[in-house]
Design a protein around this motif. Structure first.
Motif, PDB file in Angstrom:
ATOM      1  N   CYS A   1       0.861  -1.179   0.000  1.00 15.26           N
ATOM      2  CA  CYS A   1       0.000   0.000   0.000  1.00 15.26           C
ATOM      3  C   CYS A   1       0.897   1.229   0.000  1.00 15.26           C
ATOM      4  O   CYS A   1       1.798   1.354   0.836  1.00 15.26           O
ATOM      5  CB  CYS A   1      -0.906   0.001   1.234  1.00 15.26           C
ATOM      6  SG  CYS A   1      -1.797   1.551   1.449  1.00 15.26           S
TER       7      CYS A   1
ATOM      8  N   THR B   1       0.045   4.205   0.691  1.00 16.71           N
ATOM      9  CA  THR B   1      -0.324   5.160   1.725  1.00 16.71           C
ATOM     10  C   THR B   1       0.279   4.796   3.078  1.00 16.71           C
ATOM     11  O   THR B   1       0.887   5.622   3.743  1.00 16.71           O
ATOM     12  CB  THR B   1      -1.858   5.242   1.843  1.00 16.71           C
ATOM     13  OG1 THR B   1      -2.401   5.397   0.536  1.00 16.71           O
ATOM     14  CG2 THR B   1      -2.282   6.427   2.698  1.00 16.71           C
ATOM     15  N   CYS B   2       0.131   3.523   3.485  1.00 14.70           N
ATOM     16  CA  CYS B   2       0.601   3.150   4.822  1.00 14.70           C
ATOM     17  C   CYS B   2       1.755   2.151   4.792  1.00 14.70           C
ATOM     18  O   CYS B   2       2.382   1.880   5.819  1.00 14.70           O
ATOM     19  CB  CYS B   2      -0.549   2.589   5.645  1.00 14.70           C
ATOM     20  SG  CYS B   2      -1.103   0.967   5.094  1.00 14.70           S
TER      21      CYS B   2
ATOM     22  N   CYS C   1      -6.699  -1.285   0.573  1.00 12.69           N
ATOM     23  CA  CYS C   1      -5.813  -1.644   1.684  1.00 12.69           C
ATOM     24  C   CYS C   1      -6.636  -2.080   2.881  1.00 12.69           C
ATOM     25  O   CYS C   1      -7.548  -1.374   3.314  1.00 12.69           O
ATOM     26  CB  CYS C   1      -4.926  -0.454   2.046  1.00 12.69           C
ATOM     27  SG  CYS C   1      -3.814  -0.831   3.413  1.00 12.69           S
TER      28      CYS C   1
ATOM     29  N   CYS D   1      -5.253   0.353   6.165  1.00 12.05           N
ATOM     30  CA  CYS D   1      -5.632   1.755   6.359  1.00 12.05           C
ATOM     31  C   CYS D   1      -6.882   2.147   5.577  1.00 12.05           C
ATOM     32  O   CYS D   1      -7.366   3.256   5.701  1.00 12.05           O
ATOM     33  CB  CYS D   1      -4.478   2.686   5.972  1.00 12.05           C
ATOM     34  SG  CYS D   1      -4.205   2.811   4.202  1.00 12.05           S
TER      35      CYS D   1
HETATM   36 ZN   LIG Z   1      -2.720   1.168   3.510  1.00  8.84          ZN
END
Ligand SMILES: [Zn+2]
Length: 287
Positions: free
Chosen positions: A225, A227-228, A245, A248
């Motif tokens: 992912c 983002t996280c 995901c 998150c």
């Molecule tokens: Zn994530």
């Protein structure tokens, strides 16, 4: 398996270093009193240190000079880009204006190529026999079709690379290695060839203009992912176009997620991506 290169089957090539050639009045003088009239594709930026004279598969002769490279710096843009390679889109990037759809160059050529390859198979010389005129003709035709597609790919790749390099200071690219070349469908093979040509063009263009091109190891890029940083347990099947995901809750198109993962892995700040400066959608209209 690598194929053995046989001297009698290889295309002719001649190398000359400084003492072996001379340029005079736009003509190329080679050792042994050979004088060639060259059709120049561009000016030589500096004195060449060596030249290779060679014939390609179409029977055309080329002279390729080695000159000291000089970087042509471009102005800083403060923008970065992540690039993911794929089948449907040759390049999916973190900027919508810089995505490169697959150009399908091999599509019309594939039929012609198949036809000439059938002709070659029919006219194939018996073992130890010299090739017939018909066989050689079919082989030349096939080579011509092949070359044309390769040139179209290179042209598309260079134009794209130029735009990408102009608009970004640093570019994180998946270090793609062809996976399908010897297997599976024509579509995959064509996609592989397009990706190869595009990656080469991008690295070349980046070097020429002094940009920061970072190659990213391709493992797990579809699983992480952006983002996280969490990794899913299983690789997404190719048909699944959206990355969701579980850690998150981030949802993004699969390839866009991969492109962002490239940025993160290369140590670039994703904040510098998307819609910054000349990378905005307005540029797309003008391009
Ligand atoms: Zn994530």
């Amino acid at each position: 398996m690598p194929r053995i290169k046989r001297k009698r089957a290889a295309l002719p090539t001649l190398n000359y270093t400084r003492r072996g050639f001379r340029l005079k009045d736009g003509r190329l003088h080679l050792a042994g009193g050979i004088v060639l009239t060259v059709v120049w594709s561009r000016e030589l930026p500096s004195d060449p240190t060596s030249v290779r004279v060679y014939r390609d598969s179409l029977g055309h002769w080329y002279a390729s000079f080695v000159v000291a490279g000089e970087t042509q710096p471009l102005r800083a843009t403060d923008a970065v880009l992540g690039v993911d390679w794929g089948v449907r889109e040759t390049a999916t990037t973190t900027s919508d204006a810089h995505d490169l759809p697959h150009a399908q160059h091999g599509k019309t050529a594939a039929q012609k190529l198949a036809r000439y390859q059938r002709m070659m198979a029919r006219r194939k010389p018996a073992k130890g026999q010299p090739a017939s005129r018909g066989y050689r003709q079919a082989r030349a035709q096939a080579a011509k079709v092949y070359k044309k597609v390769a040139r179209q790919r290179q042209d598309t790749a260079r134009k794209w690379a130029k735009r990408v390099v102009r608009d970004h200071d640093a570019i994180a690219v998946e270090d793609f290695r062809p996976r399908f070349l010897s297997k599976t469908t024509m579509i995959r093979k064509a996609a592989d060839a397009a990706i190869g040509a595009t990656k080469r063009a991008l690295i070349e263009m980046g070097r020429k203009h002094g940009r920061d091109i970072r190659l990213v190891h391709p493992a797990h890029t579809t699983m992480d992912c952006a983002t996280c940083g969490a990794r899913t347990k299983h690789a997404l099947p190719l048909a699944e176009r959206t990355y969701t995901c579980t850690a998150c809750g981030a949802i993004s198109p699969r390839d866009k997620n991969s492109a962002r993962v490239m940025l993160v892995r290369a140590g670039l700040d994703p904040a510098g991506a998307e819609g910054v400066g000349p990378a905005g959608p307005l540029v797309r209209e003008a391009a």
